[in-house]
Motif scaffolding. Sequence first.
Motif, PDB file in Angstrom:
ATOM      1  N   HIS A  54       0.797  -1.162  -0.220  1.00  0.00           N
ATOM      2  CA  HIS A  54      -0.001   0.084  -0.006  1.00  0.00           C
ATOM      3  C   HIS A  54       0.695   1.068  -0.097  1.00  0.00           C
ATOM      4  N   PRO A  55       0.734   2.358  -0.626  1.00  0.00           N
ATOM      5  CA  PRO A  55       1.345   3.664  -0.834  1.00  0.00           C
ATOM      6  C   PRO A  55       1.848   4.037   0.515  1.00  0.00           C
ATOM      7  N   THR A  56       0.955   4.218   1.664  1.00  0.00           N
ATOM      8  CA  THR A  56       1.360   4.511   3.089  1.00  0.00           C
ATOM      9  C   THR A  56       2.396   3.768   3.394  1.00  0.00           C
ATOM     10  N   VAL A  57       2.429   2.320   3.592  1.00  0.00           N
ATOM     11  CA  VAL A  57       3.228   1.622   3.860  1.00  0.00           C
ATOM     12  C   VAL A  57       4.685   1.475   3.245  1.00  0.00           C
ATOM     13  N   LEU A  58       4.418   1.610   1.988  1.00  0.00           N
ATOM     14  CA  LEU A  58       5.630   1.915   0.975  1.00  0.00           C
ATOM     15  C   LEU A  58       6.582   3.220   1.423  1.00  0.00           C
ATOM     16  N   VAL A  84       5.376   7.181  -5.664  1.00  0.00           N
ATOM     17  CA  VAL A  84       5.458   7.607  -4.200  1.00  0.00           C
ATOM     18  C   VAL A  84       6.862   7.683  -3.886  1.00  0.00           C
ATOM     19  N   ALA A  85       7.658   6.733  -4.445  1.00  0.00           N
ATOM     20  CA  ALA A  85       9.318   6.947  -4.271  1.00  0.00           C
ATOM     21  C   ALA A  85       9.666   8.036  -4.833  1.00  0.00           C
ATOM     22  N   LEU A  86       9.418   8.361  -5.902  1.00  0.00           N
ATOM     23  CA  LEU A  86       9.837   9.802  -6.455  1.00  0.00           C
ATOM     24  C   LEU A  86       9.543  11.073  -5.810  1.00  0.00           C
ATOM     25  N   ASP A  87       8.082  11.034  -5.315  1.00  0.00           N
ATOM     26  CA  ASP A  87       7.496  12.316  -4.519  1.00  0.00           C
ATOM     27  C   ASP A  87       8.401  12.278  -3.173  1.00  0.00           C
ATOM     28  N   LEU A  88       8.665  11.180  -2.685  1.00  0.00           N
ATOM     29  CA  LEU A  88       9.349  11.083  -1.106  1.00  0.00           C
ATOM     30  C   LEU A  88      10.762  11.567  -1.369  1.00  0.00           C
ATOM     31  N   PHE A  89      11.582  11.165  -2.294  1.00  0.00           N
ATOM     32  CA  PHE A  89      12.726  11.140  -2.430  1.00  0.00           C
ATOM     33  C   PHE A  89      13.234  12.536  -3.257  1.00  0.00           C
ATOM     34  N   GLY A  90      12.216  12.837  -4.159  1.00  0.00           N
ATOM     35  CA  GLY A  90      12.464  14.298  -4.969  1.00  0.00           C
ATOM     36  C   GLY A  90      13.317  15.603  -4.251  1.00  0.00           C
ATOM     37  N   PRO A  91      12.435  15.657  -3.200  1.00  0.00           N
ATOM     38  CA  PRO A  91      13.171  16.852  -2.348  1.00  0.00           C
ATOM     39  C   PRO A  91      14.293  16.436  -1.282  1.00  0.00           C
TER      40      PRO A  91
END
Length: 147
Positions: A54-58, A84-91
């Motif tokens: 699930h995106p939240t668990v990821l 999800v990974a792009l959004d999280l690690f982008g900044p």
Amino acid sequence: MCSSDLLIPLSDSGSGLKTVLLVLINLLVGYDLRVCISKSVMAFAFEELENNLHPTVLRRLLRYIEDYAVKENVPIFLTTHSSVALDLFGPSPNAQIIHVSHDGESARTTTVKTHFERIGVIAALGAKPSDLLQANGIIWEIGRAHV
């Protein structure tokens, strides 16, 4: 009911739970092996962790991985098709996003540095706004979205 009746075999668990457990085992045991062997350089590579999560668990797993990498000073390589990974690690100042593309004859890599480049990568993955919002419909009202 005895406590053994409450146990669920790992083989009967979902793939997402197995993914999380395998990542944690690799990070925690792998680090212990590095310390025991000679403190040599170690790196981890994980492929498409988003499968069956699930995106939240990821998001929580990826944050844990990032925190672990920073704390233990160990490089971690992730392959993903996940926005999800792009959004999280982008900044993140601790991450570098590299877009790998193939034109049918050769592969090319591009370091993704800006928000607009991240949007381009998301589009290249085939994601659509409805995929990212995970909604069947949106009602717009005075600049606010209601899902």
